[in-house]
Design an enzyme around this catalytic site. Sequence first.
Site, PDB file in Angstrom:
ATOM      1  N   CYS A  11      24.255  43.812  91.845  1.00 42.46           N
ATOM      2  CA  CYS A  11      22.870  43.381  91.187  1.00 42.46           C
ATOM      3  C   CYS A  11      21.779  44.349  91.332  1.00 42.46           C
ATOM      4  O   CYS A  11      22.105  45.313  92.101  1.00 42.46           O
ATOM      5  CB  CYS A  11      22.539  41.997  91.975  1.00 42.46           C
ATOM      6  N   CYS A  14      20.434  45.161  94.819  1.00 44.08           N
ATOM      7  CA  CYS A  14      21.291  45.783  95.635  1.00 44.08           C
ATOM      8  C   CYS A  14      21.369  47.030  95.336  1.00 44.08           C
ATOM      9  O   CYS A  14      21.420  48.060  96.223  1.00 44.08           O
ATOM     10  CB  CYS A  14      22.817  44.931  95.595  1.00 44.08           C
ATOM     11  N   ASP A 388       1.786  57.581  56.866  1.00 44.16           N
ATOM     12  CA  ASP A 388       1.375  58.708  56.230  1.00 44.16           C
ATOM     13  C   ASP A 388       1.913  58.520  54.716  1.00 44.16           C
ATOM     14  O   ASP A 388       2.822  57.793  54.530  1.00 44.16           O
ATOM     15  CB  ASP A 388       2.050  59.908  56.964  1.00 44.16           C
TER      16      ASP A 388
END
Length: 703
Positions: A11, A14, A388
Site C-alpha cells: 500500500c 507502507c 499562438d
Amino acid sequence: MKEYRLKGLSCPNCAADLEQQIQKLDNGETAQIQYNSGKIQLDEKVDLNKVEKILSSDHASLVKSDDEDEHELHSHSSNIKMYLGIATGVFILALLVDGMTSVTAIPIYLTAIILSGYQTFIKGLKNLVRLKFNIETLMTIALIGAVAIGEWREGTLVAILFGLNEYLEGLGMQKARKSMASLLQIAPKEAVIIRNGEEQTIPISSLQVNDLVLVRSGDKLPSDGVIESGNSSVNEAAITGEAMPVEKAVGEDVFGGSINNEGVLRIRITKAYKDSSLAKILHLVEEAQETKTPTEQFINRFSRYYTPIIMAISALVMIVPPVFFNADFGEWFYQGLAVLIVGCPCALILSSPIANIAGITRNARNGILIKGSVYLEQLGMIDTLAFDKTGTLTKGKPYVEKYETFDHETFLTVAAAVEKHSSHPLAKAIMDKVSEFPYRELEAEKLETIAGQGIEATIDGKRYRVGNENSVKGIQIEEGVHSTIASMKEEGLTLVLVADDTKILGVFGISDEIREESESVMSALHSSGIKNTVMLTGDHQKTAEKVSKRVGVRSYFAGLMPEEKVEKVKELTKEGKVAMIGDGINDAPALATANLGIAMGKGTDSAIETADIVLMQDHLGKLPDAISIAKRVNRTIRLNIALALGLKLIALLLTIPGLLTLWIAILSDMGATILVTLISLTILWEKKEKQVNDVQHPEPQHS
C-alpha cells in the site's frame, strides 16, 4: 543513484514507511520509493542487504531480473487467490457444522483467519508494539477484540473480506501499472549496425551518434536519425499517437520507436538512445506517475489525521454508552470494533492515484505527453486557452492564397527566374504556385537585393523588380491595379509584386495557411466547456482578424511582441485558469507564465523541455481529447472521494441505533475500494471521447 524494481509493495502508506526506514541507513538519505511504478532509487553506496531486510518486514523485496518480476507477479497473485479460496472453504465448512462444540469450531475459524490474513496481522502486531497505527493495526485490534468477546464467526468473515479487499486493491494498482508498463515497452531492445560492411546486433544502450543502422520491414527504429538510403512508410504512433503511416525518403528525419512498415532503411544515428525523443518521452511519462496533485496531497494529509480520529471515536463508542447510559458493555465494545474497521482509509487513498495513472497512460497512447498528475489535474480545470497563431493555428508555412496577373506569361516567367534560386520561404511559396502553370524557363542575371524592398534582376536584357510595394515606387499604377492591391491588403495578405520599369505585371497574395483541423478543434473545445479561446499574435491586425474568423477563436490580440504576450497571459490568468499553446521555442516566456504551458512538438527537444504538456503531433487535433480525459479524471476522483467517505459515513451512522456489525463495516470499506478501483480503470477502457463539431461560434472580438 541506481534504480531497482520492487515486488510485494502492499500500500502507499507502507511504501512511505519503508522509505523512511531506508533513509535512516548510511548513504540512504536520498532513497525514494515510487509506489505507483513499483520502483526504488538508491545511492550506489547503500548496503543492499540492509535494504532487503527492511523491505522484507513488509513482505517486499528487490527484483533481480525481468523473468523474476513476471514470475513473482503471477505467483503472488495466485498464492493470494489460493489462500483466500481455502479460507473461504474452511469458513463455509464451519457454517455448515455450526452445531458443533466450540472446541471443534474454534480451530476451524482460526485456520480460516490465519489463511486469509496472516501477513496483515503479523504486521499489525508489530505496529502495535511500536505504537504505530495504520490499516493493519486497526484490523488487528478489531480481530483480537472480536475473538476476545467470542465473535469467532464474524471475526473470521472480517479476516476473509479484508484479505479479499487487499487482493482487489493490489489487482487494481497492478492493472494500472501493467497498462503503463506496456506503454514503456515500446522501446526496441537491440539495433543492427553496419560496421566495416558487416552487420552486428548490439544493445541500443551501446548505440552511438553517427552509427549506421539497418532497419528491416516490421522492425522498430532504435533511435533518432536521418535516412541515408531507402524509402518506406513509417508508423510514428509511439511518438505522435497517430495511427496513419508517414512516408519517409532519403534525407528525412525519423524517430526511435517508430516502426518501418516496408522495405529496408539505412539510418545514420543522430542521437544516442538515452538522448532520443522516445527515451525522453518514456522517462517523463514514468516520472509523471509519481507527482502528487494538490488533491492527493490533501488526501495524504487527511488520512494521517483520519485514523487517529476514528480510533478516538471508536473508544468513545466503547466507553460512553456503558458508562453514562448504563448500556451493555459487550454490545458497545462490539460496535466500537466495527467503527475501527470503518476507519480503514484504503478506498480514500486509492481514490486518486489509479485514476491519474490511467489518465496519463491514455493520453500518452494518444501522443500527448503530460509531465505529471498535477498538470493532468490542472488541464481538467482550464477555462481559457490562449493560442499562438503561427505554427499553431496555422501551418507556419507561407503559401500563395491569391494572385492577380496583368501580363500572364511575362509575370510567371520573371517570378520563376528571380525566385528559383532563393531559399526564402516567400520565394518557395511563389515557386510552388508558379510550378502549377506552364512558363518559359529563363535565367536571371545581375541579381541585386535592395534592402527593405526586394530583388532587382536583368532577364533577356530587361530590368525587372520582385518585392513589396516599396520596390515599385516611381511606377505609374493604373486604377484597376491599385484597387487590386488595396483589396489584397484588406484581406491581410502579404504582397509580392512583379514589375518592369514601367508597369506592374502581377501580384502574389501570400498568407500563412490555416491548419485544416483548427476550426473543428475550436468547435470541440467550446463544446467541451472551454469558456474563452484567445489568439495572441505578433502579426498585423488584418491577418489576425482573418485567421480568428476562419478558425472561430472568441477574441484576439494582434501586433504583440513576446513580452506583450506575457502581459496578456498575466491579464488572462486574473480572470481564470489559462493554458497557453505555442511551439515551445518562441513562446517559451508565455508558456511559462500561463497556469499551464502546452507545446506542439512532434518530438522536438525544445518542445519536450519547455512545456508542462506536449502534443507530439504537429497539429491540435487531439487537444480536445486530452482535455476531455483530464476533466473525466477530475470527475472520477471527486466521485471516488464521495463514495469512499459516503459509504463510511453511512456505516458510522448505523452505530447510533446500534446496528453496525463487523461484516457491514468491512463490506463498506471493501465496497468503496472495489468501486473506486473499477471506476478509475474505466478511464483506460473507455473508447475515444466523442467530439461535437457543430457548435456555432460567436463573431470574434478584437483589441
